[in-house]
Design a protein around this motif. Structure first.
Motif, PDB file in Angstrom:
ATOM      1  N   GLU A 219     -10.818  -3.564   5.517  1.00 27.67           N
ATOM      2  CA  GLU A 219      -9.532  -4.247   5.534  1.00 27.67           C
ATOM      3  C   GLU A 219      -8.658  -3.784   4.372  1.00 27.67           C
ATOM      4  O   GLU A 219      -7.438  -3.595   4.519  1.00 27.67           O
ATOM      5  N   VAL A 220      -9.261  -3.579   3.213  1.00 25.70           N
ATOM      6  CA  VAL A 220      -8.512  -3.118   2.050  1.00 25.70           C
ATOM      7  C   VAL A 220      -7.971  -1.707   2.285  1.00 25.70           C
ATOM      8  O   VAL A 220      -6.842  -1.394   1.895  1.00 25.70           O
ATOM      9  N   MET A 221      -8.751  -0.855   2.929  1.00 26.91           N
ATOM     10  CA  MET A 221      -8.251   0.486   3.247  1.00 26.91           C
ATOM     11  C   MET A 221      -7.028   0.414   4.147  1.00 26.91           C
ATOM     12  O   MET A 221      -6.048   1.150   3.956  1.00 26.91           O
ATOM     13  N   ARG A 222      -7.057  -0.463   5.142  1.00 22.25           N
ATOM     14  CA  ARG A 222      -5.906  -0.623   6.045  1.00 22.25           C
ATOM     15  C   ARG A 222      -4.653  -1.049   5.265  1.00 22.25           C
ATOM     16  O   ARG A 222      -3.562  -0.523   5.469  1.00 22.25           O
ATOM     17  N   TRP A 223      -4.838  -2.025   4.377  1.00 22.69           N
ATOM     18  CA  TRP A 223      -3.699  -2.513   3.610  1.00 22.69           C
ATOM     19  C   TRP A 223      -3.191  -1.457   2.631  1.00 22.69           C
ATOM     20  O   TRP A 223      -1.977  -1.331   2.425  1.00 22.69           O
ATOM     21  N   ALA A 224      -4.074  -0.697   2.033  1.00 21.33           N
ATOM     22  CA  ALA A 224      -3.654   0.357   1.110  1.00 21.33           C
ATOM     23  C   ALA A 224      -2.778   1.381   1.826  1.00 21.33           C
ATOM     24  O   ALA A 224      -1.760   1.843   1.294  1.00 21.33           O
ATOM     25  N   LEU A 225      -3.174   1.724   3.040  1.00 22.01           N
ATOM     26  CA  LEU A 225      -2.410   2.684   3.833  1.00 22.01           C
ATOM     27  C   LEU A 225      -1.043   2.111   4.200  1.00 22.01           C
ATOM     28  O   LEU A 225      -0.009   2.769   4.048  1.00 22.01           O
ATOM     29  N   ALA A 226      -1.033   0.865   4.658  1.00 22.40           N
ATOM     30  CA  ALA A 226       0.220   0.245   5.087  1.00 22.40           C
ATOM     31  C   ALA A 226       1.181   0.053   3.914  1.00 22.40           C
ATOM     32  O   ALA A 226       2.381   0.325   4.025  1.00 22.40           O
ATOM     33  N   VAL A 227       0.669  -0.400   2.772  1.00 19.58           N
ATOM     34  CA  VAL A 227       1.514  -0.649   1.605  1.00 19.58           C
ATOM     35  C   VAL A 227       2.171   0.647   1.125  1.00 19.58           C
ATOM     36  O   VAL A 227       3.360   0.675   0.770  1.00 19.58           O
ATOM     37  N   ALA A 228       1.420   1.737   1.128  1.00 23.10           N
ATOM     38  CA  ALA A 228       1.988   3.018   0.706  1.00 23.10           C
ATOM     39  C   ALA A 228       3.051   3.495   1.686  1.00 23.10           C
ATOM     40  O   ALA A 228       4.113   3.989   1.290  1.00 23.10           O
ATOM     41  N   ARG A 229       2.789   3.341   2.982  1.00 24.58           N
ATOM     42  CA  ARG A 229       3.752   3.780   3.991  1.00 24.58           C
ATOM     43  C   ARG A 229       5.030   2.950   3.937  1.00 24.58           C
ATOM     44  O   ARG A 229       6.130   3.472   4.149  1.00 24.58           O
ATOM     45  N   VAL A 230       4.909   1.668   3.656  1.00 19.78           N
ATOM     46  CA  VAL A 230       6.093   0.818   3.513  1.00 19.78           C
ATOM     47  C   VAL A 230       6.981   1.349   2.393  1.00 19.78           C
ATOM     48  O   VAL A 230       8.205   1.433   2.524  1.00 19.78           O
ATOM     49  N   GLN A 231       6.356   1.729   1.275  1.00 25.02           N
ATOM     50  CA  GLN A 231       7.132   2.220   0.143  1.00 25.02           C
ATOM     51  C   GLN A 231       7.770   3.578   0.417  1.00 25.02           C
ATOM     52  O   GLN A 231       8.875   3.862  -0.058  1.00 25.02           O
ATOM     53  N   GLU A 232       7.075   4.418   1.184  1.00 24.77           N
ATOM     54  CA  GLU A 232       7.625   5.729   1.508  1.00 24.77           C
ATOM     55  C   GLU A 232       8.593   5.665   2.687  1.00 24.77           C
ATOM     56  O   GLU A 232       9.360   6.595   2.915  1.00 24.77           O
ATOM     57  N   GLY A 233       8.525   4.571   3.433  1.00 25.80           N
ATOM     58  CA  GLY A 233       9.424   4.403   4.564  1.00 25.80           C
ATOM     59  C   GLY A 233       9.134   5.317   5.731  1.00 25.80           C
ATOM     60  O   GLY A 233      10.018   5.600   6.555  1.00 25.80           O
ATOM     61  N   LYS A 234       7.887   5.766   5.818  1.00 25.93           N
ATOM     62  CA  LYS A 234       7.542   6.683   6.901  1.00 25.93           C
ATOM     63  C   LYS A 234       6.023   6.802   7.014  1.00 25.93           C
ATOM     64  O   LYS A 234       5.281   6.366   6.136  1.00 25.93           O
ATOM     65  N   VAL A 235       5.602   7.412   8.101  1.00 26.38           N
ATOM     66  CA  VAL A 235       4.205   7.807   8.267  1.00 26.38           C
ATOM     67  C   VAL A 235       4.166   9.314   8.070  1.00 26.38           C
ATOM     68  O   VAL A 235       4.608  10.080   8.934  1.00 26.38           O
ATOM     69  N   GLY A 236       3.689   9.738   6.910  1.00 20.44           N
ATOM     70  CA  GLY A 236       3.679  11.160   6.590  1.00 20.44           C
ATOM     71  C   GLY A 236       2.281  11.687   6.365  1.00 20.44           C
ATOM     72  O   GLY A 236       1.283  10.954   6.457  1.00 20.44           O
ATOM     73  N   ASP A 237       2.212  12.979   6.042  1.00 18.78           N
ATOM     74  CA  ASP A 237       0.921  13.618   5.841  1.00 18.78           C
ATOM     75  C   ASP A 237       0.218  13.130   4.573  1.00 18.78           C
ATOM     76  O   ASP A 237      -0.990  13.276   4.436  1.00 18.78           O
ATOM     77  N   GLY A 238       0.981  12.553   3.641  1.00 17.20           N
ATOM     78  CA  GLY A 238       0.393  12.163   2.362  1.00 17.20           C
ATOM     79  C   GLY A 238      -0.406  10.878   2.387  1.00 17.20           C
ATOM     80  O   GLY A 238      -1.200  10.623   1.476  1.00 17.20           O
ATOM     81  N   TRP A 239      -0.181  10.060   3.431  1.00 15.12           N
ATOM     82  CA  TRP A 239      -0.896   8.783   3.505  1.00 15.12           C
ATOM     83  C   TRP A 239      -1.469   8.604   4.906  1.00 15.12           C
ATOM     84  O   TRP A 239      -0.871   7.996   5.779  1.00 15.12           O
ATOM     85  N   GLN A 240      -2.649   9.186   5.065  1.00 17.01           N
ATOM     86  CA  GLN A 240      -3.377   9.141   6.322  1.00 17.01           C
ATOM     87  C   GLN A 240      -4.724   8.442   6.096  1.00 17.01           C
ATOM     88  O   GLN A 240      -5.142   8.237   4.952  1.00 17.01           O
ATOM     89  N   PRO A 241      -5.412   8.045   7.171  1.00 13.27           N
ATOM     90  CA  PRO A 241      -6.692   7.354   6.999  1.00 13.27           C
ATOM     91  C   PRO A 241      -7.672   8.076   6.081  1.00 13.27           C
ATOM     92  O   PRO A 241      -8.423   7.433   5.332  1.00 13.27           O
ATOM     93  N   ARG A 242      -7.657   9.395   6.093  1.00 13.65           N
ATOM     94  CA  ARG A 242      -8.597  10.129   5.233  1.00 13.65           C
ATOM     95  C   ARG A 242      -8.330   9.855   3.752  1.00 13.65           C
ATOM     96  O   ARG A 242      -9.259   9.865   2.941  1.00 13.65           O
ATOM     97  N   HIS A 243      -7.064   9.626   3.411  1.00 15.75           N
ATOM     98  CA  HIS A 243      -6.738   9.327   2.020  1.00 15.75           C
ATOM     99  C   HIS A 243      -7.248   7.939   1.615  1.00 15.75           C
ATOM    100  O   HIS A 243      -7.769   7.751   0.511  1.00 15.75           O
ATOM    101  N   ALA A 244      -7.099   6.977   2.502  1.00 15.74           N
ATOM    102  CA  ALA A 244      -7.602   5.631   2.220  1.00 15.74           C
ATOM    103  C   ALA A 244      -9.124   5.634   2.114  1.00 15.74           C
ATOM    104  O   ALA A 244      -9.701   4.950   1.258  1.00 15.74           O
ATOM    105  N   LEU A 245      -9.778   6.413   2.979  1.00 14.56           N
ATOM    106  CA  LEU A 245     -11.240   6.513   2.932  1.00 14.56           C
ATOM    107  C   LEU A 245     -11.686   7.127   1.606  1.00 14.56           C
ATOM    108  O   LEU A 245     -12.669   6.687   1.002  1.00 14.56           O
ATOM    109  N   ARG A 246     -10.947   8.115   1.150  1.00 11.38           N
ATOM    110  CA  ARG A 246     -11.282   8.741  -0.127  1.00 11.38           C
ATOM    111  C   ARG A 246     -11.147   7.743  -1.283  1.00 11.38           C
ATOM    112  O   ARG A 246     -11.974   7.718  -2.202  1.00 11.38           O
TER     113      ARG A 246
END
Length: 258
Positions: A219-246
């Motif tokens: 659940e924390v990984m999901r929120w980390a991904l969403a919070v970063a995307r909200v700040q960037e205002g997009k779904v980009g290559d820099g914040w993908q599930p692999r980054h949250a897993l790392r």
């Protein structure tokens, strides 16, 4: 009660797949062995501070040497008893509670104690506007500036939250190579979010924390991904599930010095 709750938290973490817990909790001298007996790796420490917590809630910060000697002494005793024990599964980090609840002089003492014993340090950093105001008024520095001044802002520090920082502090923390214990769900519940895209771009290592909400790292990984995307205002290559897993795995290990 503390022992029972610590074991419950440890079991919950294990059920969600976390085999290592970095825990700051009451009665650490009793809970360390209780958690370790369940088979996980546990690093623990009681909170170290010299402020009188009974007054902080009323907006009064009074620092007393006797409180600092007691809390740091307990942490050092815990390290002497448990650090490296249970086949290396137990460890101690000195848990300096926060820059506002530790005086400047006491932070220096904590740094010296950590260096002399080869221990890492964790703390809360820029977790509230109140903390930032208090440290500025007391020391004339931001919390990050203060930790840099006393020698704690380095790659052996785990800093929880890191929410209220300006660009200069973000650059300062990135250059120092600190490890951030990002608590996305807990922070969002309180109406805040850490500037994780900027922290990572500056050079900080991002790990994840569940704090006292739950032990569900997925659940924390999901929120980390969403919070970063909200700040960037997009779904980009820099914040993908692999980054949250790392963040939840190898970067958490890096933060622990593994």
């Amino acid at each position: 009660e503390a022992v029972a709750l610590s074991r419950l938290g440890a079991v919950e973490a294990l059920l969600f797949g976390s085999t290592l817990v970095n825990d700051t909790y009451v009665h650490a001298d009793l809970t360390m062995g209780a958690m370790a007996s369940l088979g996980l790796r546990v690093t623990s420490c009681g909170r170290i501070h010299d402020a009188d917590f009974s007054l902080v809630g009323d907006g009064r910060w009074e620092h007393h040497r006797a409180i600092g000697e007691k809390t740091l002494g307990e942490a050092v005793a815990l390290a002497e008893k448990w650090h490296g024990k249970e086949e290396g599964r137990c460890g101690v980090q000195l848990s300096a509670h926060a820059p506002d609840t530790c005086s400047d002089e006491f932070l220096v003492e904590i740094r010296k104690a950590a260096e002399s014993r080869g221990l890492r340090v964790n703390t809360h950093l820029a977790q509230s506007k109140t903390e930032v105001r208090q440290v500025l008024a007391r020391s004339g520095k931001t919390p990050a500036q203060l930790l840099e001044h006393v020698g704690l802002l380095n790659d052996r520090l785990i800093a929880a939250h890191c929410i209220h920082m300006d660009d200069a502090d973000l650059a300062r923390c990135g250059k120092a190579g600190i490890h951030v214990a990002h608590v996305p769900k807990g922070n969002a519940t309180g109406g805040t979010m850490a500037p994780t895209p900027k922290l990572r771009a500056a050079g900080a290592n991002l790990a994840l924390g569940t704090d006292n909400m739950h032990a569900d790292m997925v659940e924390v990984m999901r929120w980390a991904l969403a919070v970063a995307r909200v700040q960037e205002g997009k779904v980009g290559d820099g914040w993908q599930p692999r980054h949250a897993l790392r963040m939840a795995t190898i970067d958490g290990a890096r933060a622990m010095g593994l």
